[in-house]
Design an enzyme around this catalytic site. Sequence first.
Site, PDB file in Angstrom:
ATOM      1  N   GLY A   8       0.829  -1.209   0.000  1.00 45.39           N
ATOM      2  CA  GLY A   8       0.000   0.000   0.000  1.00 45.39           C
ATOM      3  C   GLY A   8       0.858   1.250   0.000  1.00 45.39           C
ATOM      4  O   GLY A   8       0.592   2.210   0.718  1.00 45.39           O
ATOM      5  N   GLY A  12      -1.263   7.622   1.360  1.00 47.17           N
ATOM      6  CA  GLY A  12      -1.335   7.616   2.814  1.00 47.17           C
ATOM      7  C   GLY A  12       0.030   7.416   3.477  1.00 47.17           C
ATOM      8  O   GLY A  12       1.061   7.867   2.973  1.00 47.17           O
ATOM      9  N   GLY A  14       1.771   4.798   3.774  1.00 45.66           N
ATOM     10  CA  GLY A  14       2.680   3.987   2.963  1.00 45.66           C
ATOM     11  C   GLY A  14       3.457   4.854   1.990  1.00 45.66           C
ATOM     12  O   GLY A  14       4.676   4.714   1.833  1.00 45.66           O
ATOM     13  N   SER A 139      -3.144  -0.799  15.227  1.00 46.02           N
ATOM     14  CA  SER A 139      -4.052   0.329  15.466  1.00 46.02           C
ATOM     15  C   SER A 139      -4.500   0.243  16.910  1.00 46.02           C
ATOM     16  O   SER A 139      -4.707  -0.864  17.427  1.00 46.02           O
ATOM     17  CB  SER A 139      -5.266   0.225  14.535  1.00 46.02           C
ATOM     18  OG  SER A 139      -6.312   1.069  15.023  1.00 46.02           O
ATOM     19  N   TYR A 171     -12.837  -3.946  11.375  1.00 45.63           N
ATOM     20  CA  TYR A 171     -11.472  -3.412  11.240  1.00 45.63           C
ATOM     21  C   TYR A 171     -10.680  -3.668  12.523  1.00 45.63           C
ATOM     22  O   TYR A 171      -9.537  -4.138  12.486  1.00 45.63           O
ATOM     23  CB  TYR A 171     -11.534  -1.917  10.945  1.00 45.63           C
ATOM     24  CG  TYR A 171     -10.211  -1.191  11.023  1.00 45.63           C
ATOM     25  CD1 TYR A 171      -9.319  -1.218   9.945  1.00 45.63           C
ATOM     26  CD2 TYR A 171      -9.844  -0.485  12.169  1.00 45.63           C
ATOM     27  CE1 TYR A 171      -8.101  -0.553  10.022  1.00 45.63           C
ATOM     28  CE2 TYR A 171      -8.632   0.175  12.245  1.00 45.63           C
ATOM     29  CZ  TYR A 171      -7.757   0.144  11.172  1.00 45.63           C
ATOM     30  OH  TYR A 171      -6.550   0.803  11.253  1.00 45.63           O
TER      31      TYR A 171
HETATM   32  N1  LIG Z   1      -4.683   6.784   9.538  1.00 49.15           N
HETATM   33  C1  LIG Z   1      -4.827   6.429  10.795  1.00 49.15           C
HETATM   34  O1  LIG Z   1      -5.291   7.201  11.657  1.00 49.15           O
HETATM   35  C2  LIG Z   1      -4.431   5.057  11.231  1.00 49.15           C
HETATM   36  C3  LIG Z   1      -4.629   4.717  12.584  1.00 49.15           C
HETATM   37  C4  LIG Z   1      -4.266   3.448  13.006  1.00 49.15           C
HETATM   38  C5  LIG Z   1      -3.709   2.553  12.108  1.00 49.15           C
HETATM   39  N2  LIG Z   1      -3.535   2.910  10.812  1.00 49.15           N
HETATM   40  C6  LIG Z   1      -2.957   1.919   9.899  1.00 49.15           C
HETATM   41  O2  LIG Z   1      -1.908   2.515   9.158  1.00 49.15           O
HETATM   42  C7  LIG Z   1      -1.823   1.900   7.871  1.00 49.15           C
HETATM   43  C8  LIG Z   1      -1.854   2.956   6.792  1.00 49.15           C
HETATM   44  O3  LIG Z   1      -3.086   3.651   6.917  1.00 49.15           O
HETATM   45  P1  LIG Z   1      -3.414   4.945   6.046  1.00 49.15           P
HETATM   46  O4  LIG Z   1      -4.072   5.882   6.968  1.00 49.15           O
HETATM   47  O5  LIG Z   1      -2.234   5.362   5.260  1.00 49.15           O
HETATM   48  O6  LIG Z   1      -4.529   4.337   5.060  1.00 49.15           O
HETATM   49  P2  LIG Z   1      -4.950   4.785   3.574  1.00 49.15           P
HETATM   50  O7  LIG Z   1      -4.551   6.174   3.307  1.00 49.15           O
HETATM   51  O8  LIG Z   1      -6.385   4.397   3.456  1.00 49.15           O
HETATM   52  O9  LIG Z   1      -4.075   3.817   2.660  1.00 49.15           O
HETATM   53  C9  LIG Z   1      -4.328   2.446   2.730  1.00 49.15           C
HETATM   54  C10 LIG Z   1      -3.492   1.733   1.697  1.00 49.15           C
HETATM   55  O10 LIG Z   1      -3.867   0.343   1.755  1.00 49.15           O
HETATM   56  C11 LIG Z   1      -4.231  -0.057   0.433  1.00 49.15           C
HETATM   57  N3  LIG Z   1      -5.206  -1.137   0.427  1.00 49.15           N
HETATM   58  C12 LIG Z   1      -6.459  -1.147   0.919  1.00 49.15           C
HETATM   59  N4  LIG Z   1      -7.044  -2.332   0.654  1.00 49.15           N
HETATM   60  C13 LIG Z   1      -6.122  -3.074  -0.013  1.00 49.15           C
HETATM   61  C14 LIG Z   1      -6.106  -4.363  -0.575  1.00 49.15           C
HETATM   62  N5  LIG Z   1      -7.174  -5.164  -0.532  1.00 49.15           N
HETATM   63  N6  LIG Z   1      -4.992  -4.797  -1.191  1.00 49.15           N
HETATM   64  C15 LIG Z   1      -3.899  -4.024  -1.268  1.00 49.15           C
HETATM   65  N7  LIG Z   1      -3.834  -2.777  -0.785  1.00 49.15           N
HETATM   66  C16 LIG Z   1      -4.944  -2.310  -0.160  1.00 49.15           C
HETATM   67  C17 LIG Z   1      -4.788   1.200  -0.223  1.00 49.15           C
HETATM   68  O11 LIG Z   1      -4.813   1.020  -1.617  1.00 49.15           O
HETATM   69  P3  LIG Z   1      -5.787   1.922  -2.565  1.00 49.15           P
HETATM   70  O12 LIG Z   1      -5.074   3.214  -2.742  1.00 49.15           O
HETATM   71  O13 LIG Z   1      -5.908   1.118  -3.802  1.00 49.15           O
HETATM   72  O14 LIG Z   1      -7.091   2.076  -1.828  1.00 49.15           O
HETATM   73  C18 LIG Z   1      -3.757   2.205   0.273  1.00 49.15           C
HETATM   74  O15 LIG Z   1      -2.572   2.095  -0.471  1.00 49.15           O
HETATM   75  C19 LIG Z   1      -2.988   0.894   7.809  1.00 49.15           C
HETATM   76  O16 LIG Z   1      -2.540  -0.376   8.159  1.00 49.15           O
HETATM   77  C20 LIG Z   1      -3.943   1.414   8.863  1.00 49.15           C
HETATM   78  O17 LIG Z   1      -4.778   0.399   9.385  1.00 49.15           O
HETATM   79  C21 LIG Z   1      -3.885   4.138  10.347  1.00 49.15           C
END
Ligand SMILES: NC(=O)c1ccc[n+]([C@@H]2O[C@H](COP(=O)([O-])OP(=O)(O)OC[C@H]3O[C@@H](n4cnc5c(N)ncnc54)[C@H](OP(=O)(O)O)[C@@H]3O)[C@@H](O)[C@H]2O)c1
Length: 290
Positions: A8, A12, A14, A139, A171
């Site tokens: 990913g 975000g 990643g 998380s 989730y």
């Molecule tokens: N943001 C927060 O506040 C927060 C808090 C706690 C934990 N986290 C964790 O931190 C990590 C990054 O979160 P983020 O906020 O950067 O999320 P994000 O902006 O929604 O990005 C999520 C990434 O995961 C990819 N993804 C989703 N479903 C997928 C699938 N089936 N196969 C492959 N890739 C997939 C998305 O691809 P697409 O672009 O194609 O959708 C995107 O690249 C995650 O593990 C999340 O659970 C985040």
Amino acid sequence: MSTVLVTGGNRGLGAETVRLLAGKGHHVVLTARDVAQGEEHARVVRAMNPSAKIDVLALDLASFASVRACAEAYRTAGWPLHVLIANAARYAPEGKREQTADGHELHFASNHLGHHLLISLLLDRLRASAPSRVVVMGSGLHAGVPGTPPSVMEWDDLDWTKAPYDGTRAYARSKLACTLFAYELDRRERERGIRANVVSPRVVPATLVRHTTGMRRFFTQYVMPLFPIARTPERAAASIVFAALDPSLEGKGGLYLEDDVAIRSSPASYVEADAAKLWALSDSLVGLAG
Ligand SMILES: NC(=O)c1ccc[n+]([C@@H]2O[C@H](COP(=O)([O-])OP(=O)(O)OC[C@H]3O[C@@H](n4cnc5c(N)ncnc54)[C@H](OP(=O)(O)O)[C@@H]3O)[C@@H](O)[C@H]2O)c1
């Protein structure tokens, strides 16, 4: 310099992690569901840093076939694998229950099962590159959604076919599975030089907002950034890079890191019998058993 796989990596946290790692001179292999989006991010990073070494692979964690193809492409490329960052995740708090073609609820499949399969298929690359690390994104919600009972593994309903569906709880439980997985991976592989830790990025409103609508969106965009636990994507990605590469973590695993400090995760995440059970069950669900 290390070779780091970031799932990913197109958006975000990643994407920000890819930018930081490439800026430090590491070879980054990012995965994206949409390869064009991954290539576009690689292009943007290279524009800032022409010496950045970035490769892009297609990966949909919700498809076992896609996961297998991604692992195969990685092996065929012959790259070492010093760090694997299991970052990609589905977060659909307002969504209805959806399932994959393989028949699994989409949070459980994407966040846990897909990464279980990918990492299992690349274990020999990690072993060959040891000392190596796996960073699993956790998380705070792994412990449970505030106002509801603590998350536990519901063994007879992993795919939410029986209990009333709630996207946030699905989730949360998937992140408990990720945490159990990371600790079990560390116990299994530490003798072979692979250490696994969990990173909780706290709360990052800037990336969360995309998953919300209406009042929830307003709250995420304007109120959440005021919370003491709110972090910018840059700060959260720095925590991921810390877990991936910081020398102070050499030889350390089974940690749950927040802001680069190890804290306790939920009691349910430390039940070793559950972690072992989840591992065996996941092996069987993804087609690795026997
Ligand atoms: N943001 C927060 O506040 C927060 C808090 C706690 C934990 N986290 C964790 O931190 C990590 C990054 O979160 P983020 O906020 O950067 O999320 P994000 O902006 O929604 O990005 C999520 C990434 O995961 C990819 N993804 C989703 N479903 C997928 C699938 N089936 N196969 C492959 N890739 C997939 C998305 O691809 P697409 O672009 O194609 O959708 C995107 O690249 C995650 O593990 C999340 O659970 C985040």
